[in-house]
Design an enzyme around this catalytic site. Structure first.
Site, PDB file in Angstrom:
ATOM      1  N   ASP A   1      -6.561 -16.270  10.473  1.00 54.43           N
ATOM      2  CA  ASP A   1      -7.877 -15.810  10.016  1.00 54.43           C
ATOM      3  C   ASP A   1      -7.864 -15.750   8.496  1.00 54.43           C
ATOM      4  O   ASP A   1      -7.362 -14.798   7.900  1.00 54.43           O
ATOM      5  CB  ASP A   1      -8.208 -14.442  10.609  1.00 54.43           C
TER       6      ASP A   1
ATOM      7  N   HIS B   1     -10.433 -10.285   3.537  1.00 56.16           N
ATOM      8  CA  HIS B   1      -9.225  -9.524   3.820  1.00 56.16           C
ATOM      9  C   HIS B   1      -8.129  -9.715   2.775  1.00 56.16           C
ATOM     10  O   HIS B   1      -7.028  -9.178   2.939  1.00 56.16           O
ATOM     11  CB  HIS B   1      -8.698  -9.904   5.204  1.00 56.16           C
TER      12      HIS B   1
ATOM     13  N   ILE C   1     -10.428  -5.385   3.206  1.00 52.93           N
ATOM     14  CA  ILE C   1     -10.276  -4.575   4.412  1.00 52.93           C
ATOM     15  C   ILE C   1      -9.351  -5.279   5.404  1.00 52.93           C
ATOM     16  O   ILE C   1      -9.141  -6.490   5.326  1.00 52.93           O
ATOM     17  CB  ILE C   1     -11.641  -4.289   5.073  1.00 52.93           C
TER      18      ILE C   1
ATOM     19  N   GLY D   1     -10.434  -6.716  11.706  1.00 52.90           N
ATOM     20  CA  GLY D   1     -10.701  -5.930  12.901  1.00 52.90           C
ATOM     21  C   GLY D   1      -9.765  -6.291  14.034  1.00 52.90           C
ATOM     22  O   GLY D   1      -9.327  -5.431  14.800  1.00 52.90           O
TER      23      GLY D   1
END
Length: 291
Positions: free
Chosen positions: A194, A199, A214, A217
């Site tokens: 990903d 991120h 961040i 998820g």
């Protein structure tokens, strides 16, 4: 409108071959914190951790399905499907559900069929349901649904779609564990496929409205499933049948996750929060079904 719901739903599925090996599995497990449990004296040599990391005894956590084949189809590539044209900075992963048809082997080759299974109008956002069905020569392996929120793309009067909200669990949790998130966790996890700059890139994160990059998820998703398997299922990954969650908030690398579990004979309800931010919820409406 950048999203043409009818066109997206009518688009032909994309089918392709994916493959993975034990190194991919080990990298994924490291990316979700295997070998770093704070509740065991020496996680690097703990047999319970080595079953996630040592090829001679390797088992595959079912959430690996979200990155097998380098995360195919991946949120970014799926957002280029017919009928969809959006700004990546407006994209958030809203939820994830996974059904495991049989245990995932440590190495394999399979066919992945990807399609848009739903397009919903939430008013201030659009929600896409990206479905991936994976099978090998022996039959179905897993089905993945990713719910993707695209901020600012709703309001065309379309179907609002089903609600994923559940009634809160009753009573005190049967088990609570805490899992620290490494400061470099997102940088490690993204090596499993990903590559969203949200991120990793501080400037991109600011454009997207966050003070800093961040955590994925799906990294929180994997950390949580591993905690449930280790705490309540005797470390046996083959007992997991399905796993669904709603991403209720963000996690920043370096924080600590508090994972609360309410167990029934065939399922476990889970709630996850960020300890350092006054138990701010990060995963909600979370259910692991198991034997």
């Amino acid at each position: 409108m950048p999203i043409d719901a009818a066109k997206a739903l009518a688009a032909e599925p994309r089918t392709g071959e994916i493959s993975w090996n034990s190194k991919d599995v080990q990298l994924y497990h490291l990316g979700i914190g295997a070998g770093a449990r704070p509740d065991t004296p020496d996680p690097v040599t703990d047999p319970d951790e080595l079953r996630y990391l040592l090829e001679s005894r390797l088992q595959v956590l079912p959430s690996f399905a979200t990155v097998a084949g380098a995360g195919s189809p991946g949120v970014i590539s799926s957002l280029s499907m017919p009928g969809i044209e959006v700004d990546l900075a407006r994209v958030l992963h809203g939820g994830q559900s996974l059904v495991i048809h049989r245990p995932i082997p440590a190495r394999g080759t399979a066919t992945a069929t990807n399609r848009i299974a739903g397009v919903y109008d939430k008013g201030k956002a659009a929600v896409l349901v990206l479905r991936t069905e994976v099978a090998d020569t022996e039959g179905p392996l897993w089905t993945n649904d990713s719910q993707i929120f695209i901020r600012g793309e709703g309001g065309w009067g379309g179907d609002r779609g089903p609600s994923a909200r559940l009634d809160p669990p009753v009573g005190d949790p049967d088990r609570t564990v805490e899992r620290p998130v490494r400061a470099d966790q997102a940088l490690l996890y993204r090596l499993s496929g990903d590559w969203n700059p949200l991120h990793a890139d501080p400037e991109f994160a600011k454009v997207a409205g966050f003070e800093r990059p961040i955590l994925h998820g799906l990294c929180t998703y994997g950390i949580t499933l591993k905690a449930v398997v280790d705490a309540l299922l005797g470390g046996d990954v083959t007992r997991v049948r399905s796993y669904a969650t709603r991403f209720a908030g963000v996690v920043y690398p370096g924080e600590t996750l508090r994972i609360r579990m309410w167990r029934t004979p065939r399922s476990t309800r889970v709630a996850v929060s960020a300890v350092e931010r006054d138990d701010t919820p990060v995963l909600a409406d979370t259910v692991v079904e198991h034997t």
